[in-house]
Design an enzyme around this catalytic site. Structure first.
Site, PDB file in Angstrom:
ATOM      1  N   ASN A 173      -4.924   2.073  -1.754  1.00  0.00           N
ATOM      2  CA  ASN A 173      -5.524   0.731  -1.853  1.00  0.00           C
ATOM      3  C   ASN A 173      -6.262   0.516  -3.184  1.00  0.00           C
ATOM      4  OD1 ASN A 173      -7.945   2.146  -1.426  1.00  0.00           O
ATOM      5  ND2 ASN A 173      -8.862   0.385  -0.393  1.00  0.00           N
ATOM      6  N   ASP A 209     -10.197   3.048   2.002  1.00  0.00           N
ATOM      7  CA  ASP A 209     -10.436   2.324   3.262  1.00  0.00           C
ATOM      8  C   ASP A 209     -11.201   3.177   4.284  1.00  0.00           C
ATOM      9  OD1 ASP A 209      -9.234  -0.125   2.576  1.00  0.00           O
ATOM     10  OD2 ASP A 209      -7.236   0.608   3.112  1.00  0.00           O
ATOM     11  N   ALA A 232      -3.885   3.656  16.867  1.00  0.00           N
ATOM     12  CA  ALA A 232      -3.433   4.849  16.121  1.00  0.00           C
ATOM     13  C   ALA A 232      -2.497   4.442  14.990  1.00  0.00           C
ATOM     14  CB  ALA A 232      -2.756   5.822  17.079  1.00  0.00           C
ATOM     15  N   GLY A 233      -2.724   3.299  14.379  1.00  0.00           N
ATOM     16  CA  GLY A 233      -1.882   2.822  13.279  1.00  0.00           C
ATOM     17  C   GLY A 233      -2.412   3.289  11.931  1.00  0.00           C
ATOM     18  N   GLY A 234      -2.036   2.557  10.882  1.00  0.00           N
ATOM     19  CA  GLY A 234      -2.408   2.938   9.520  1.00  0.00           C
ATOM     20  C   GLY A 234      -3.917   2.962   9.316  1.00  0.00           C
ATOM     21  N   ALA A 235      -4.630   1.973   9.840  1.00  0.00           N
ATOM     22  CA  ALA A 235      -6.080   1.913   9.651  1.00  0.00           C
ATOM     23  C   ALA A 235      -6.744   3.089  10.354  1.00  0.00           C
ATOM     24  CB  ALA A 235      -6.628   0.589  10.178  1.00  0.00           C
ATOM     25  N   LYS A 240       0.799  -1.233   0.000  1.00  0.00           N
ATOM     26  CA  LYS A 240       0.000   0.000   0.000  1.00  0.00           C
ATOM     27  C   LYS A 240       0.828   1.279   0.000  1.00  0.00           C
ATOM     28  CE  LYS A 240      -4.230  -1.717   2.107  1.00  0.00           C
ATOM     29  NZ  LYS A 240      -5.312  -1.411   3.048  1.00  0.00           N
ATOM     30  N   LEU A 286     -13.087  -3.131  13.366  1.00  0.00           N
ATOM     31  CA  LEU A 286     -12.625  -3.251  11.974  1.00  0.00           C
ATOM     32  C   LEU A 286     -12.340  -4.695  11.582  1.00  0.00           C
ATOM     33  CD1 LEU A 286     -12.450  -0.219  11.973  1.00  0.00           C
ATOM     34  CD2 LEU A 286     -10.143  -0.373  11.105  1.00  0.00           C
TER      35      LEU A 286
END
Ligand code: ATR
Length: 286
Positions: free
Chosen positions: A95, A110, A136-139, A74, A227
């Site tokens: 994505n 996303d 608090a990551g990429g998603a 990604k 998620l």
């Protein structure tokens, strides 16, 4: 499964990943093509990181019309594209690729896909709501990017590594009220939140009993969203339902990120219900 007739006009689409053998995107997208009469075929391509550049050359040479991009490509795919849209740039990940006569543009569907699913399936309006994000990551970044447009009262961010929660909040502080919190404040904000969203991997197969927070902090009527879609109903969602909360499943994010990709490629409204049905059937849950 019915496969539409492939002829000399059929446009090729696909998903790339490493691994990619588990992907439900081909089932979902081919169903969407069949449902809407689009003359397209969608394949899964297993692309190792070292072959990513070759793959993109192949897209250009063969006129592959659209590509979905999953882990681990990604971020790495970005330098191979001609342009990326503002959301993909802000999120730092792509994505979906649209090929317009040889010009490749990267998008990120996303976060907007997640928010569309949350609104269609659980909370019609997010304006004025207090939203608590776990992780608090990429998603989480993609979701915050989409959520700030919904005029929530505030977005509260809790993360194991507090610095990442602070950095994510700082990146969007000019667009909404964002509040990074410490673990000790989590119980209070669980009580205050209208919507709680788990963006961490806690509870994902195979550690399906793990919980990202203490369910005793949940208040009846709160929307609890996860998620994760493997399992479809996580331990968090089971606990939430037992406490009188409204559960929102992660499968919706997958369906609607694909719905946006389909719409960017074809200009037609995505047949979301049929797409969901095909994925549930592929997961053995229909
Ligand atoms: P993704 O792109 O799926 O968001 P990621 O960027 O690796 O993946 O982020 C994973 C998130 O889950 C992070 O918020 C991570 O917390 P840290 O920032 O502290 O690493 C969180 N996470 C994953 N496993 C966790 C665990 N066992 N306990 C607490 N948080 C966890």
């Amino acid at each position: 499964m019915t496969i539409a007739l492939i002829d000399s006009q059929t446009a090729l689409y696909g998903v790339i990943g490493d691994p990619v053998g588990h992907s439900k995107s081909p089932v979902m997208m081919n169903r969407a093509f069949a449902e809407t009469g689009v003359n397209g075929a969608y394949m899964a391509f297993h692309i190792a990181p070292a072959r990513l550049g070759d793959f993109i050359l192949g897209v250009r040479a063969m006129g592959v019309r659209g590509v979905n991009v999953t882990i681990p490509h990604k971020q790495e795919v970005i330098p191979f594209l001609d342009a990326i849209d503002a959301s993909a740039e802000a999120i730092g990940a792509v994505n979906t690729i649209v090929n317009r006569e040889g010009h490749l543009t990267g998008y990120n569907t996303d976060g907007i896909g997640y928010v569309r699913s949350l609104k269609e399936e659980a909370v019609p309006t997010l304006a004025g709501k207090t939203i608590l994000l776990l992780g608090a990551g990429g998603a989480a970044r993609g979701i915050v990017h989409a959520l700030v447009r919904e005029q929530p009262a505030r977005i509260v961010i809790s993360n194991r590594t507090p610095d990442k929660a602070r950095a994510l909040a700082a990146a969007y502080e000019d667009q909404a009220e964002l509040l990074p919190i410490s673990q000790s404040e989590l119980s209070r904000w669980c009580g205050e939140a209208d919507v709680i969203i788990n963006t961490t991997s806690i509870g994902m197969y195979p550690l399906v009993d793990a919980l990202p927070m203490d369910p005793d902090w949940l208040r009846p009527g709160t929307v609890v969203s996860d998620l994760i879609y493997n399992p479809l109903k996580t331990a968090l969602l089971k606990e939430a339902e037992a406490k009188g909360c409204i559960s929102h499943f992660g499968l919706g994010m997958f369906i609607y990120q694909g719905a946006y990709a389909f719409e960017y490629w074809t200009g037609k409204p995505a047949p979301a219900a049929a797409m969901r049905e095909s994925v549930l059937a592929a997961l053995g849950q229909a």
